[in-house]
Scaffold this active site. Structure first.
Site, PDB file in Angstrom:
ATOM      1  CG  HIS A 212      -1.904  -0.909   1.135  1.00 39.61           C
ATOM      2  ND1 HIS A 212      -2.747  -1.509   2.137  1.00 39.61           N
ATOM      3  CD2 HIS A 212      -2.566  -1.508   0.153  1.00 39.61           C
ATOM      4  CE1 HIS A 212      -3.598  -2.407   1.805  1.00 39.61           C
ATOM      5  NE2 HIS A 212      -3.699  -2.247   0.328  1.00 39.61           N
TER       6      HIS A 212
ATOM      7  N   GLY B 269      -3.289  -2.137  -7.934  1.00 37.49           N
ATOM      8  CA  GLY B 269      -3.983  -2.795  -6.893  1.00 37.49           C
ATOM      9  C   GLY B 269      -5.623  -2.348  -7.207  1.00 37.49           C
TER      10      GLY B 269
ATOM     11  CG  ASP C 197      -4.685  -5.539  -4.862  1.00 38.11           C
ATOM     12  OD1 ASP C 197      -3.544  -5.616  -4.858  1.00 38.11           O
ATOM     13  OD2 ASP C 197      -5.598  -4.540  -4.093  1.00 38.11           O
TER      14      ASP C 197
ATOM     15  CG  ASP D  82      -1.467   1.587   6.223  1.00 42.27           C
ATOM     16  OD1 ASP D  82      -1.564   1.445   7.361  1.00 42.27           O
ATOM     17  OD2 ASP D  82      -1.082   2.854   5.750  1.00 42.27           O
TER      18      ASP D  82
ATOM     19  CG  HIS E 276      -7.870  -1.460  -3.408  1.00 36.84           C
ATOM     20  ND1 HIS E 276      -7.368  -0.395  -2.841  1.00 36.84           N
ATOM     21  CD2 HIS E 276      -7.081  -2.274  -3.480  1.00 36.84           C
ATOM     22  CE1 HIS E 276      -6.093  -0.781  -2.466  1.00 36.84           C
ATOM     23  NE2 HIS E 276      -5.882  -1.844  -3.003  1.00 36.84           N
TER      24      HIS E 276
ATOM     25  CG  ASP F 124     -10.604  -5.383  -5.236  1.00 39.17           C
ATOM     26  OD1 ASP F 124     -11.419  -6.058  -5.684  1.00 39.17           O
ATOM     27  OD2 ASP F 124     -10.260  -4.119  -5.961  1.00 39.17           O
TER      28      ASP F 124
ATOM     29  NE  ARG G 155     -12.897 -16.701   0.275  1.00 39.99           N
ATOM     30  CZ  ARG G 155     -12.886 -17.124  -0.544  1.00 39.99           C
ATOM     31  NH1 ARG G 155     -11.985 -17.085  -1.776  1.00 39.99           N
ATOM     32  NH2 ARG G 155     -13.561 -18.319  -0.821  1.00 39.99           N
TER      33      ARG G 155
END
Length: 147
Positions: free
Chosen positions: A12, A59, A64, A84, A91, A94, A100
């Protein structure tokens, strides 16, 4: 001969400098692997390290998700994602989806300097290590039950 791992590097905005410093310190190790990154992070890494980096979109506009797709395809072995936790991200869905997928497909994930240091210094990174890749072959689509 050491295996060539496929390592995705993501950060980030507030963590980009931290990731660049970490990557510069570990340049020798990273040079032995295939690197991937999202948008600006990829451009900065390629410039600062002088190493080839496969770059995806930024991203927030799909990068992402592109890395997530490579994880699901079995391409990416390790995700170094300096996210962060104190700054809201537009987002965020995302970001959560990427983390995940990393958990679902059982790849190594480092979210800060300490975990990245431990992962990159592990003899398993350059030695023989075959991660267990889940088999979802028995999970066929089933229509939802009428309620």
């Amino acid at each position: 001969m050491s295996p060539r791992r496929h390592i995705a590097l993501v950060a980030h905005d507030n963590k980009k400098v931290e990731l660049l410093q970490w990557a510069a310190f570990n340049r020798g190790t990273l040079a032995r692997h295939q690197l991937y990154a999202t948008g600006t992070t990829g451009t900065m890494l390629a410039y600062e390290l002088g190493l080839p980096v496969t770059r995806f979109l930024s991203g927030p506009v799909g990068g992402d998700q592109q890395i997530g797709a490579k994880i699901a395809e079995g391409v990416i072995d390790v995700l170094v994602f300096f996210w962060d936790p104190l700054e809201p991200q537009p987002h965020d869905p995302d970001v959560r989806a990427l983390l995940r997928l990393a958990a679902v497909w059982n790849i190594g994930v480092a979210c800060n300097v300490t975990s990245a240091d431990l992962m990159i210094s592990s003899p398993l990174l350059s030695g023989f290590y075959q991660r267990v890749r889940p088999d979802f072959g028995d999970r066929e689509w089933q229509p939802a039950e009428a309620g």
